[in-house]
Design a protein around this motif. Sequence first.
Motif, short mmCIF file in Angstrom:
data_model
loop_
_atom_site.label_atom_id
_atom_site.label_comp_id
_atom_site.label_asym_id
_atom_site.label_seq_id
_atom_site.Cartn_x
_atom_site.Cartn_y
_atom_site.Cartn_z
N LYS A 177 -12.57 11.59 -10.76
CA LYS A 177 -11.34 12.37 -10.80
C LYS A 177 -11.19 13.28 -9.57
O LYS A 177 -10.13 13.35 -8.95
N THR A 178 -12.28 13.95 -9.22
CA THR A 178 -12.27 14.83 -8.05
C THR A 178 -11.94 14.02 -6.80
O THR A 178 -11.13 14.42 -5.96
N GLN A 179 -12.58 12.86 -6.70
CA GLN A 179 -12.39 11.98 -5.56
C GLN A 179 -10.91 11.60 -5.41
O GLN A 179 -10.33 11.73 -4.32
N THR A 180 -10.32 11.15 -6.51
CA THR A 180 -8.91 10.75 -6.46
C THR A 180 -8.03 11.92 -6.06
O THR A 180 -7.14 11.79 -5.22
N SER A 181 -8.29 13.08 -6.64
CA SER A 181 -7.44 14.24 -6.37
C SER A 181 -7.51 14.63 -4.89
O SER A 181 -6.53 15.07 -4.29
N LEU A 182 -8.67 14.47 -4.27
CA LEU A 182 -8.78 14.77 -2.83
C LEU A 182 -8.04 13.72 -2.01
O LEU A 182 -7.30 14.04 -1.08
N LEU A 183 -8.23 12.46 -2.38
CA LEU A 183 -7.69 11.38 -1.55
C LEU A 183 -6.17 11.29 -1.59
O LEU A 183 -5.56 10.99 -0.57
N VAL A 184 -5.59 11.55 -2.75
CA VAL A 184 -4.12 11.46 -2.80
C VAL A 184 -3.47 12.52 -1.91
O VAL A 184 -2.29 12.44 -1.61
N ARG A 185 -4.23 13.53 -1.52
CA ARG A 185 -3.65 14.49 -0.59
C ARG A 185 -4.05 14.20 0.85
O ARG A 185 -3.27 14.31 1.77
N LEU A 186 -5.32 13.83 1.05
CA LEU A 186 -5.79 13.60 2.41
C LEU A 186 -5.13 12.39 3.07
O LEU A 186 -4.76 12.44 4.25
N ILE A 187 -5.00 11.30 2.33
CA ILE A 187 -4.56 10.06 2.96
C ILE A 187 -3.10 10.10 3.43
O ILE A 187 -2.82 9.79 4.59
N PRO A 188 -2.17 10.54 2.56
CA PRO A 188 -0.79 10.64 3.09
C PRO A 188 -0.70 11.63 4.25
O PRO A 188 0.00 11.36 5.23
N LEU A 213 -10.41 19.92 3.45
CA LEU A 213 -11.83 19.65 3.63
C LEU A 213 -12.68 20.91 3.64
O LEU A 213 -13.78 20.94 3.10
N PHE A 214 -12.16 21.97 4.27
CA PHE A 214 -13.00 23.16 4.40
C PHE A 214 -12.87 24.12 3.24
O PHE A 214 -13.85 24.68 2.77
N VAL A 215 -11.65 24.31 2.75
CA VAL A 215 -11.47 25.29 1.67
C VAL A 215 -11.63 24.63 0.29
O VAL A 215 -12.50 25.01 -0.48
N GLU A 216 -10.80 23.61 0.03
CA GLU A 216 -10.83 23.04 -1.31
C GLU A 216 -12.14 22.33 -1.64
O GLU A 216 -12.70 22.51 -2.72
N LEU A 217 -12.59 21.51 -0.71
CA LEU A 217 -13.83 20.79 -0.96
C LEU A 217 -14.98 21.78 -1.13
O LEU A 217 -15.88 21.59 -1.95
N ILE A 267 6.90 19.28 20.91
CA ILE A 267 7.51 19.36 19.58
C ILE A 267 6.81 18.42 18.60
O ILE A 267 6.36 18.83 17.53
N TRP A 268 6.66 17.16 18.99
CA TRP A 268 6.02 16.19 18.08
C TRP A 268 4.55 16.54 17.90
O TRP A 268 3.99 16.38 16.80
N GLY A 269 3.92 17.03 18.95
CA GLY A 269 2.52 17.45 18.84
C GLY A 269 2.37 18.57 17.82
O GLY A 269 1.45 18.55 16.99
N ALA A 270 3.31 19.52 17.86
CA ALA A 270 3.26 20.63 16.91
C ALA A 270 3.49 20.13 15.49
O ALA A 270 2.77 20.54 14.56
N LEU A 271 4.45 19.23 15.34
CA LEU A 271 4.72 18.69 13.99
C LEU A 271 3.50 17.95 13.45
O LEU A 271 3.14 18.09 12.28
N SER A 272 2.85 17.20 14.32
CA SER A 272 1.68 16.43 13.91
C SER A 272 0.51 17.34 13.54
O SER A 272 -0.35 16.99 12.73
N THR A 273 0.51 18.53 14.14
CA THR A 273 -0.59 19.46 13.87
C THR A 273 -0.51 20.05 12.46
O THR A 273 -1.53 20.46 11.90
N ILE A 274 0.69 20.04 11.87
CA ILE A 274 0.82 20.59 10.51
C ILE A 274 -0.03 19.78 9.50
O ILE A 274 -0.90 20.35 8.84
N PRO A 275 0.19 18.46 9.41
CA PRO A 275 -0.71 17.72 8.50
C PRO A 275 -2.18 17.77 8.91
O PRO A 275 -3.06 17.76 8.05
N PHE A 276 -2.44 17.86 10.22
CA PHE A 276 -3.83 17.97 10.68
C PHE A 276 -4.46 19.24 10.10
O PHE A 276 -5.58 19.22 9.56
N ALA A 277 -3.72 20.34 10.20
CA ALA A 277 -4.22 21.62 9.66
C ALA A 277 -4.43 21.51 8.15
O ALA A 277 -5.41 22.02 7.60
N TYR A 278 -3.52 20.81 7.49
CA TYR A 278 -3.63 20.66 6.04
C TYR A 278 -4.91 19.89 5.67
O TYR A 278 -5.63 20.27 4.73
#
Lengths: 251, 251
Positions: free
Chosen positions: A117-128, A167-171, A151-162
């Motif tokens: 369950k933990t695995q699935t909950s992490l992956l459904v957020r990380l993969i998209p 990985l660092f906080v939730e995990l 502009i696109w670099g900044a937009l791409s950085t949002i999911p990267f930060a997420y």
Amino acid sequence: EELSQAQYDTVYNFLSLVIASQLFTALFIVMSLRRVLPKYRAALIISATVCGIAAYHYFRIFDSFREAYVTDAVGGQGVYTLAEGVSFNVAYRYVDWLLTVPLLLLEAIAVLALARKTQTSLLVRLIPASALMIVLGYPGEISDDVTTKMIWGALSTIPFAYILYVLFVELGRILAGAPREIAVTVRNLRLLLLGTWGVYPIAYLFPVLGIEGSDAFVAREVGYSVADILAKALFALVIFRIARLKSAYDD
Amino acid sequence: EELSQAQYDTVYNFLSLVIASQLFTALFIVMSLRRVLPKYRAALIISATVCGIAAYHYFRIFDSFREAYVTDAVGGQGVYTLAEGVSFNVAYRYVDWLLTVPLLLLEAIAVLALARKTQTSLLVRLIPASALMIVLGYPGEISDDVTTKMIWGALSTIPFAYILYVLFVELGRILAGAPREIAVTVRNLRLLLLGTWGVYPIAYLFPVLGIEGSDAFVAREVGYSVADILAKALFALVIFRIARLKSAYDD
Ligand SMILES: CC1=C(/C=C/C(C)=C/C=C/C(C)=C/C=O)C(C)(C)CCC1
Ligand SMILES: CC1=C(/C=C/C(C)=C/C=C/C(C)=C/C=O)C(C)(C)CCC1
């Protein structure tokens, strides 16, 4: 765009180095499958797949590069220019990442052998998030305009930060009560991931950071090549090592 | 027919994405064979075969596309036109489907691990119908005439409807008394099949639905490419997942 002989050789040799690294890491992992306990094999099979996919794309990138840059100097010792009718395809890298980045996250999570369950909950957020990061980076990559790139670099950085947040906080929260040995593994794996994935946005920024013309091109190609070796081949070997140690420990 | 740089790149990159997806899904499944119980391996072997056949045909499609569309712009950044003496071969897709569609039905039925008699009775109807569907679609695909396209499309839809009837009505009846867990699997598998197979007739209709000229060409290529990834590679991974879960459950 022109490449000097040294620039051409540098890119050429790095691309070939990546092919060899990915292909033989994939084969090494496949040959080593039976040396770990069955529950860790999923992670290894995914690693081998990632390196295999990368090898395929680097064969294509290499061919594309050889066709796109030509010289008429005797012995190929001269200045290389873009050929007529052939483009150097930048998209291969992004197609590659679109497939391999989600798989790398899957691989990292799989080797932890967490509860389903933990695995699935992490992956459904990380993969998209990881797919979004790649898709948003692409329009900036193919643009020559600095503002568009930013502009696109900044937009791409949002999911990267997420991704880093998950990985660092939730995990971290999930693993709060885990045995020390697991905690250490996770910490190291995360740092390796941060250290290697961080190379990509830097290589992306070379053309913006004042490196110019063909130097920026060479720096970017070398940057992405090194990053791909670290993030895929080296990562696969670290995953293998963890799986071996855990196999000995669980036995 | 002319393709702009962006149109050319889109088709090119999608075709390459399909190669990578099919090839490495096939290899992934082969590497994972021993992770499921022997009775589910038939389904996985068929999956891997389907993806392998598709990878082969996409190598051909990719090469055919690269040879058929050419430009003389420097760096390949320009308009692409059809070359003299080379055709873009549309038949590869239909040859591919003729082999893979029956196999996909076999794979879907195999993973259910039904009684032998029931299985045979389903397959002797599904497989000829699926072959007929492909054969009837082909004359419409290669025709530029809207009426011809519609007539063959309609004929091809008859066996398609029959397949859906067998899967949704007859299979439902057979499984009426089955355990809930199986019923849910079948329901999901059928919906996935409907959702992914449904993309093909839509892509077929793009040229008819008012999308014009080279846009229709690009839309159709991208449509079929995406459909093939979903119907073969994604389907294979779902079959693998089902086989894994059932293996754990039966153990
Ligand atoms: C943040 C950011 C980027 C991040 C890219 C990353 C993090 C790529 C990772 C790739 C990997 C790990 C490939 C290995 O398979 C881009 C797209 C360059 C665009 C600029 C902003
Ligand atoms: C109904 C219909 C069609 C259906 C095609 C289908 C359903 C193809 C499925 C292909 C698969 C699943 C391939 C994967 O291996 C055609 C021939 C486009 C012609 C128009 C009418």
